[in-house]
Enzyme design. Structure first.
Site, PDB file in Angstrom:
ATOM      1  N   ASP A  36     -10.203  15.477   6.403  1.00  0.00           N
ATOM      2  CA  ASP A  36     -10.405  14.812   5.108  1.00  0.00           C
ATOM      3  C   ASP A  36     -11.867  14.455   4.883  1.00  0.00           C
ATOM      4  O   ASP A  36     -12.183  13.388   4.356  1.00  0.00           O
ATOM      5  CB  ASP A  36      -9.531  13.564   5.010  1.00  0.00           C
ATOM      6  CG  ASP A  36      -9.221  13.185   3.561  1.00  0.00           C
ATOM      7  OD1 ASP A  36      -9.444  14.025   2.672  1.00  0.00           O
ATOM      8  OD2 ASP A  36      -8.747  12.063   3.330  1.00  0.00           O
TER       9      ASP A  36
ATOM     10  N   LYS B 113      -7.047  -3.495   6.104  1.00  0.00           N
ATOM     11  CA  LYS B 113      -6.265  -2.492   5.382  1.00  0.00           C
ATOM     12  C   LYS B 113      -4.824  -2.973   5.305  1.00  0.00           C
ATOM     13  O   LYS B 113      -4.191  -3.240   6.330  1.00  0.00           O
ATOM     14  CB  LYS B 113      -6.351  -1.143   6.093  1.00  0.00           C
ATOM     15  CG  LYS B 113      -5.799   0.019   5.286  1.00  0.00           C
ATOM     16  CD  LYS B 113      -6.199   1.355   5.911  1.00  0.00           C
ATOM     17  CE  LYS B 113      -5.792   2.528   5.051  1.00  0.00           C
ATOM     18  NZ  LYS B 113      -6.267   3.823   5.621  1.00  0.00           N
TER      19      LYS B 113
ATOM     20  N   LYS C 292      -8.651   0.463  -3.045  1.00  0.00           N
ATOM     21  CA  LYS C 292      -7.251   0.549  -3.435  1.00  0.00           C
ATOM     22  C   LYS C 292      -6.778   1.989  -3.361  1.00  0.00           C
ATOM     23  O   LYS C 292      -7.482   2.912  -3.751  1.00  0.00           O
ATOM     24  CB  LYS C 292      -7.071   0.001  -4.861  1.00  0.00           C
ATOM     25  CG  LYS C 292      -5.635  -0.221  -5.287  1.00  0.00           C
ATOM     26  CD  LYS C 292      -5.589  -0.895  -6.646  1.00  0.00           C
ATOM     27  CE  LYS C 292      -4.150  -1.161  -7.076  1.00  0.00           C
ATOM     28  NZ  LYS C 292      -4.096  -1.808  -8.416  1.00  0.00           N
TER      29      LYS C 292
ATOM     30  N   THR D 293      -2.881   4.675  -2.998  1.00  0.00           N
ATOM     31  CA  THR D 293      -1.539   4.884  -3.534  1.00  0.00           C
ATOM     32  C   THR D 293      -0.536   3.877  -2.995  1.00  0.00           C
ATOM     33  O   THR D 293       0.320   3.379  -3.722  1.00  0.00           O
ATOM     34  CB  THR D 293      -1.056   6.303  -3.205  1.00  0.00           C
ATOM     35  OG1 THR D 293      -2.012   7.241  -3.694  1.00  0.00           O
ATOM     36  CG2 THR D 293       0.287   6.592  -3.859  1.00  0.00           C
ATOM     37  N   PHE D 294      -0.622   3.579  -1.710  1.00  0.00           N
ATOM     38  CA  PHE D 294       0.368   2.673  -1.126  1.00  0.00           C
ATOM     39  C   PHE D 294      -0.259   1.516  -0.353  1.00  0.00           C
ATOM     40  O   PHE D 294       0.360   0.917   0.511  1.00  0.00           O
ATOM     41  CB  PHE D 294       1.329   3.442  -0.215  1.00  0.00           C
ATOM     42  CG  PHE D 294       0.654   4.396   0.730  1.00  0.00           C
ATOM     43  CD1 PHE D 294       0.171   3.976   1.951  1.00  0.00           C
ATOM     44  CD2 PHE D 294       0.515   5.730   0.389  1.00  0.00           C
ATOM     45  CE1 PHE D 294      -0.433   4.854   2.819  1.00  0.00           C
ATOM     46  CE2 PHE D 294      -0.091   6.623   1.258  1.00  0.00           C
ATOM     47  CZ  PHE D 294      -0.568   6.188   2.475  1.00  0.00           C
ATOM     48  N   GLY D 295      -1.503   1.200  -0.680  1.00  0.00           N
ATOM     49  CA  GLY D 295      -2.133   0.082  -0.001  1.00  0.00           C
ATOM     50  C   GLY D 295      -3.481  -0.262  -0.592  1.00  0.00           C
ATOM     51  O   GLY D 295      -3.905   0.299  -1.602  1.00  0.00           O
ATOM     52  N   ARG D 296      -4.137  -1.223   0.040  1.00  0.00           N
ATOM     53  CA  ARG D 296      -5.454  -1.650  -0.402  1.00  0.00           C
ATOM     54  C   ARG D 296      -6.269  -2.102   0.798  1.00  0.00           C
ATOM     55  O   ARG D 296      -5.740  -2.303   1.894  1.00  0.00           O
ATOM     56  CB  ARG D 296      -5.346  -2.773  -1.433  1.00  0.00           C
ATOM     57  CG  ARG D 296      -4.656  -4.024  -0.914  1.00  0.00           C
ATOM     58  CD  ARG D 296      -4.602  -5.110  -1.988  1.00  0.00           C
ATOM     59  NE  ARG D 296      -3.980  -4.628  -3.208  1.00  0.00           N
ATOM     60  CZ  ARG D 296      -4.477  -4.847  -4.431  1.00  0.00           C
ATOM     61  NH1 ARG D 296      -5.593  -5.525  -4.596  1.00  0.00           N
ATOM     62  NH2 ARG D 296      -3.847  -4.404  -5.495  1.00  0.00           N
TER      63      ARG D 296
ATOM     64  N   ILE E 230     -11.570  -4.636  -1.879  1.00  0.00           N
ATOM     65  CA  ILE E 230     -12.736  -3.751  -1.985  1.00  0.00           C
ATOM     66  C   ILE E 230     -12.336  -2.281  -2.035  1.00  0.00           C
ATOM     67  O   ILE E 230     -13.194  -1.400  -2.116  1.00  0.00           O
ATOM     68  CB  ILE E 230     -13.718  -3.982  -0.811  1.00  0.00           C
ATOM     69  CG1 ILE E 230     -13.014  -3.795   0.536  1.00  0.00           C
ATOM     70  CG2 ILE E 230     -14.347  -5.366  -0.903  1.00  0.00           C
ATOM     71  CD1 ILE E 230     -13.948  -3.895   1.736  1.00  0.00           C
TER      72      ILE E 230
END
Length: 398
Positions: free
Chosen positions: A213, A119, A98, A100-103, A96
């Site tokens: 962020d 995660k 995505k 740069t280095f994970g999903r 659900i």
């Protein structure tokens, strides 16, 4: 040196048509009016529209900026909510989200049937992107935070190549999707969401943590329609100031760009950007390139449409004060100055905190594991690159 990651969404046409049909079917059955009909009224009188939008077009590119220099690790007290989680008891269903280095995957507890967001981070990619400390920070911060407007983290796991964070599944999807679909929010809608964010920031700052962020992509909607702040990869516990540049270009405060050190003031600056973007449909400081965006922030050419609510305009100006010592939220009374501002005069803060104010948007959900409010992603069949023992050792205590 900085990292710029670009994230674009584009699901199949049939899925978009399916979601549009869901939207109109649910909207026609509702006795309430559409989102555009919400005017400048008390938050307690918000109209409630229940729908699912097409969540995929007109992304601003999601430029994510993070200086490669690692930050000093600040220890936080950790009280895990549940220690009995294990990957073996989770059925991994669909991707659900995505990065740069994970999903992020939807997972279901085989025993209880409860749904979670899992995660999944590839260790090698985390190390290569020099995000080791940020990943550790996110875990530690999330395990400490317990607030109605912040996503919950329950436990963490790891295997030979991946790190896992078992988190609350927030089925409403990103605020970004709803904002892009409706182009802008009404004054009262923006005030509703801003009031919940203020409560979350007040809590985070009281613990000495800076979020760093804040943006629509990191604000999820619960099944009831309330805000859930997510993605705490850039969050940090501060005693004074930090100098690392991190965040999204459109939302960076001038002190971050000047590298003069920043603190919780960057979150209040970002709130000003967010309120503006919610009400106008795009951030106030824009450019075709990252450099042009930075120039616009430094030059501080702030312009408002004529239709912009005057009280909201006054608050945004005070949040976007270049002098951080004079920025609202950063002075002697802290968050109370923000809460006492005339734009929030109709807000009952106790009702807001205790979820007694009706949200203006209620996501369409047909079952507990409904992922219709998320984008579609190709499933990862490779698992990503393998990591070395040296890489694994960096997460020995994960």
């Amino acid at each position: 040196m900085v990292i710029l990651s670009h994230h674009k969404r584009s699901p199949p046409l049939l899925m978009r048509l399916f979601r549009i049909c869901r939207f109109f079917r649910r909207l026609m059955s509702s006795s309430t009016s559409s989102v555009e009909s919400v005017e400048d009224e008390s938050c307690s009188n918000e109209c409630s529209a229940s729908f699912t939008f097409d969540t995929n077009n007109n992304s601003r590119g999601n430029n994510q900026v993070n200086e490669l220099a690692e930050e000093t690790h600040m220890k936080l007290s950790i009280t895990p909510t549940r220690e009995s989680f294990s990957l073996s008891q989770l059925e991994r269903i669909i991707t659900i989200g995505k990065g740069t280095f994970g999903r992020v995957e939807l997972a279901r507890d085989k025993i209880t049937g409860a749904h979670y967001a899992l995660k999944v981070l590839n260790i090698r990619r985390v190390v290569d992107m020099r995000q080791t400390q940020h990943v550790h920070n996110e875990k530690r911060v999330l395990l400490q935070l317990k607030h109605p407007f912040i996503v919950k983290m329950y436990a963490s796991e790891k295997d030979s190549n991946h790190l896992y964070m078992i988190m609350e599944f927030v089925p409403g999807g990103e605020m970004f999707s709803y904002l892009r679909a409706s182009r802008s929010f009404s004054n009262s809608m923006a005030r509703f969401y801003a009031s919940e964010i203020v409560c979350a920031l007040e809590y985070i700052h009281s613990l000495g943590i800076v979020y760093r962020d804040l943006k629509p992509e990191n604000l999820m909607l619960s099944k009831e329609g309330h805000i859930k702040m997510a993605d705490f990869g850039f969050a940090k516990e501060l005693r004074d100031r930090t100098y690392t540049i991190c965040g999204t270009p459109d939302y960076l405060a001038p002190e971050s760009l000047a590298r003069t050190g920043h603190n919780k003031g960057v979150d209040w600056w970002a709130l000003g950007i967010l309120i503006y973007e919610m009400m106008v449909g795009k951030p106030p400081f824009r450019g075709k390139t990252t450099s042009e965006i930075y120039d616009a922030i430094i030059e501080h050419k702030l312009k408002f449409p004529r239709s912009f609510n005057l009280a909201a305009k006054d608050l945004v100006k005070k949040l976007l004060e270049v002098d951080r010592t004079q920025r609202i939220g950063c002075m002697k009374n802290g968050t109370q100055d923000v809460k006492d501002h005339k734009w929030f005069e109709k807000v009952n803060w106790d009702d807001t905190l205790h979820l007694r104010v009706e949200p203006p948007i209620v996501p369409t959900l047909y079952h507990p594991g409904d992922t219709g409010n998320f984008d579609d992603y190709e499933e990862d069949t490779t698992g990503g690159p393998l990591c070395s023992q040296r890489d694994r050792d960096l997460f020995a205590e994960w």
